[in-house]
Scaffold this active site. Structure first.
Site, PDB file in Angstrom:
ATOM      1  N   HIS A 150      -9.571   1.268   4.647  1.00 29.53           N
ATOM      2  CA  HIS A 150      -8.221   1.286   5.693  1.00 29.53           C
ATOM      3  C   HIS A 150      -8.515   2.112   6.766  1.00 29.53           C
ATOM      4  O   HIS A 150      -9.328   3.171   6.562  1.00 29.53           O
ATOM      5  CB  HIS A 150      -7.114   1.898   4.552  1.00 29.53           C
ATOM      6  CG  HIS A 150      -5.702   1.896   5.453  1.00 29.53           C
ATOM      7  ND1 HIS A 150      -5.490   2.744   6.123  1.00 29.53           N
ATOM      8  CD2 HIS A 150      -4.890   0.763   5.190  1.00 29.53           C
ATOM      9  CE1 HIS A 150      -4.029   2.494   6.572  1.00 29.53           C
ATOM     10  NE2 HIS A 150      -3.827   1.524   5.937  1.00 29.53           N
TER      11      HIS A 150
ATOM     12  N   GLU B 114      -5.249  -4.729  10.375  1.00 29.23           N
ATOM     13  CA  GLU B 114      -4.182  -3.793  10.511  1.00 29.23           C
ATOM     14  C   GLU B 114      -4.345  -2.936  12.126  1.00 29.23           C
ATOM     15  O   GLU B 114      -5.293  -2.304  12.449  1.00 29.23           O
ATOM     16  CB  GLU B 114      -4.282  -2.748   9.798  1.00 29.23           C
ATOM     17  CG  GLU B 114      -3.755  -3.460   8.345  1.00 29.23           C
ATOM     18  CD  GLU B 114      -3.356  -2.302   7.349  1.00 29.23           C
ATOM     19  OE1 GLU B 114      -2.254  -2.793   6.697  1.00 29.23           O
ATOM     20  OE2 GLU B 114      -3.737  -1.176   7.169  1.00 29.23           O
TER      21      GLU B 114
ATOM     22  N   SER C  10       3.669  -2.030  10.366  1.00 32.46           N
ATOM     23  CA  SER C  10       5.071  -1.927  10.532  1.00 32.46           C
ATOM     24  C   SER C  10       5.796  -3.571  10.340  1.00 32.46           C
ATOM     25  O   SER C  10       6.732  -3.852  10.944  1.00 32.46           O
ATOM     26  CB  SER C  10       5.478  -1.859  12.234  1.00 32.46           C
ATOM     27  OG  SER C  10       4.981  -0.375  12.386  1.00 32.46           O
TER      28      SER C  10
ATOM     29  N   GLY D 294       2.640   2.401  10.797  1.00 34.39           N
ATOM     30  CA  GLY D 294       3.641   3.667  10.558  1.00 34.39           C
ATOM     31  C   GLY D 294       4.315   3.922  12.135  1.00 34.39           C
ATOM     32  O   GLY D 294       4.937   4.749  12.148  1.00 34.39           O
TER      33      GLY D 294
ATOM     34  N   ASN E 294       0.713  -1.190  -0.103  1.00 36.96           N
ATOM     35  CA  ASN E 294      -0.004  -0.051  -0.215  1.00 36.96           C
ATOM     36  C   ASN E 294       0.882   1.099  -0.164  1.00 36.96           C
ATOM     37  O   ASN E 294       1.444   1.726   1.172  1.00 36.96           O
ATOM     38  CB  ASN E 294      -0.882  -0.093   1.200  1.00 36.96           C
ATOM     39  CG  ASN E 294      -1.725   1.236   1.309  1.00 36.96           C
ATOM     40  OD1 ASN E 294      -1.748   2.231   0.504  1.00 36.96           O
ATOM     41  ND2 ASN E 294      -2.442   1.406   2.614  1.00 36.96           N
TER      42      ASN E 294
ATOM     43  N   GLU F 138      -6.914   4.424   7.912  1.00 39.65           N
ATOM     44  CA  GLU F 138      -6.760   6.075   7.443  1.00 39.65           C
ATOM     45  C   GLU F 138      -7.891   6.727   6.808  1.00 39.65           C
ATOM     46  O   GLU F 138      -8.141   7.917   7.014  1.00 39.65           O
ATOM     47  CB  GLU F 138      -5.653   6.225   6.629  1.00 39.65           C
ATOM     48  CG  GLU F 138      -4.229   5.823   7.374  1.00 39.65           C
ATOM     49  CD  GLU F 138      -2.874   5.564   6.611  1.00 39.65           C
ATOM     50  OE1 GLU F 138      -3.119   5.450   5.578  1.00 39.65           O
ATOM     51  OE2 GLU F 138      -2.164   5.022   7.302  1.00 39.65           O
TER      52      GLU F 138
ATOM     53  N   LYS G 273       0.040   4.289  -0.499  1.00 45.35           N
ATOM     54  CA  LYS G 273      -0.446   5.347   0.113  1.00 45.35           C
ATOM     55  C   LYS G 273      -0.328   6.595  -0.603  1.00 45.35           C
ATOM     56  O   LYS G 273      -0.156   6.470  -1.976  1.00 45.35           O
ATOM     57  CB  LYS G 273       0.021   5.643   1.607  1.00 45.35           C
ATOM     58  CG  LYS G 273      -0.245   4.381   2.515  1.00 45.35           C
ATOM     59  CD  LYS G 273      -0.115   4.773   3.993  1.00 45.35           C
ATOM     60  CE  LYS G 273      -0.246   3.266   4.853  1.00 45.35           C
ATOM     61  NZ  LYS G 273      -0.059   3.245   6.128  1.00 45.35           N
TER      62      LYS G 273
HETATM   63  P1  13P Z   1       3.279   0.355   7.568  1.00 48.33           P
HETATM   64  O1  13P Z   1       3.737  -0.894   7.087  1.00 48.33           O
HETATM   65  O2  13P Z   1       3.868   1.703   7.085  1.00 48.33           O
HETATM   66  O3  13P Z   1       2.980   0.414   9.145  1.00 48.33           O
HETATM   67  O4  13P Z   1       1.817   0.761   7.103  1.00 48.33           O
HETATM   68  C1  13P Z   1       0.875  -0.545   7.353  1.00 48.33           C
HETATM   69  C2  13P Z   1      -0.407  -0.099   6.384  1.00 48.33           C
HETATM   70  O5  13P Z   1      -1.168   0.886   6.863  1.00 48.33           O
HETATM   71  C3  13P Z   1      -0.650  -0.816   5.363  1.00 48.33           C
HETATM   72  O6  13P Z   1      -1.949  -0.577   4.773  1.00 48.33           O
END
Ligand code: 13P
Length: 252
Positions: A95, A167, A213, A173, A9, A97, A11
């Site tokens: 997601h 997740e 992560s 992150g 992903n 976010e 983003k």
């Molecule tokens: P990270 O791997 O940067 O923690 O992000 C995970 C994520 O949100 C994947 O959709």
């Protein structure tokens, strides 16, 4: 029996030129890899160029969001049909976010999931608890509400073609990964929920990815758990070496 699936992903990262460079590097190493499904999810602006670049390889392309309607007056939105038209095969939905910053509810995620299936797109449906929810002892309740709400009314065939991504919001992150035991525990719970809303055979067929992560150094142990069928990778998917290593860690 479940084929692992690793998705990147990206983003809101990468210009078209940078996206093509990254995916060209991935293609050199992963073009013929069997045994794991590989998906990259660039921003909308780079989708078509990435689809053209991965052509002829075993790398698939996913979008990071879509609208549930086919077309119409929805300024700024993109439909499942539009994604299919350019040979996008997957779409990330719900997601954390999007839930947190754009107000997406389980009901919205459910409408999008149904629209994705109607257009023959495979949805990657994300669920996960916040730190406060975990510390309050509410992880299972939150996950149950999200799984039941987001996947409500899907047929067994549609469920089989859905990927669920667990997740934990506190692990995204932050560099804080769930321990393998914490992740496996929730994945097993999700599979139990899937059996409750369909049947055991269907639940056993659904791939459940872990995200939050994931790095080359922790991927192998996470992916070796019985109910973890690959990962949804953020930061570590922006660089070819780490993503390639993570994909290879999913090989059985
Ligand atoms: P990270 O791997 O940067 O923690 O992000 C995970 C994520 O949100 C994947 O959709």
């Amino acid at each position: 029996m479940r084929k692992p699936i690793v998705a990147g992903n990206w983003k809101m990262n990468k210009t078209v030129a940078d996206a093509v460079t990254l995916v060209s590097d991935l293609k050199l190493d992963l073009a013929d890899l069997l045994g794991v499904d590989i998906v990259v999810c660039p921003p909308f602006t780079a989708l078509k160029s990435v689809v053209d670049t991965v052509s002829g390889s075993r790398i698939y392309v996913g979008a990071q969001n879509m609208h549930w309607e086919k077309s119409g007056a929805f300024t700024g939105e993109i439909s499942a049909e539009m994604l299919r038209e350019i040979y996008v095969h997957y779409v990330i939905l719900g997601h954390s976010e999007r839930r947190q910053y754009f107000g997406e509810t389980d009901e919205i995620v459910n409408k999008k999931t149904k629209a994705a299936h109607a257009a023959n797109l495979k949805p990657i449906v994300c669920v996960g608890e916040t730190l406060a929810e975990r510390e309050g002892g509410n992880t299972f309740a939150v996950i149950e509400k999200q799984v039941r709400g987001s996947l409500n009314g899907l047929t067994k065939m549609e469920l089989t073609n859905t990927i669920v991504a667990y997740e934990p919001v506190w692990a995204i992150g932050t560099g804080k990964t769930a321990t393998t035991a914490q992740a496996q525990e929730v994945h097993a719970h999700i599979r139990k929920l899937l059996a409750a809303i369909s049947d055991d055979t269907t639940a056993q067929s659904v791939r459940i990815q872990y995200g939050g992560s994931v790095k080359a150094s922790n991927a192998k142990e996470l992916f070796s758990q019985p109910d973890i069928d690959g990962g949804l990778i953020g930061g570590a998917s922006l660089e070819p070496r780490s993503f390639i290593e993570i994909v290879k860690a999913a090989l059985k």
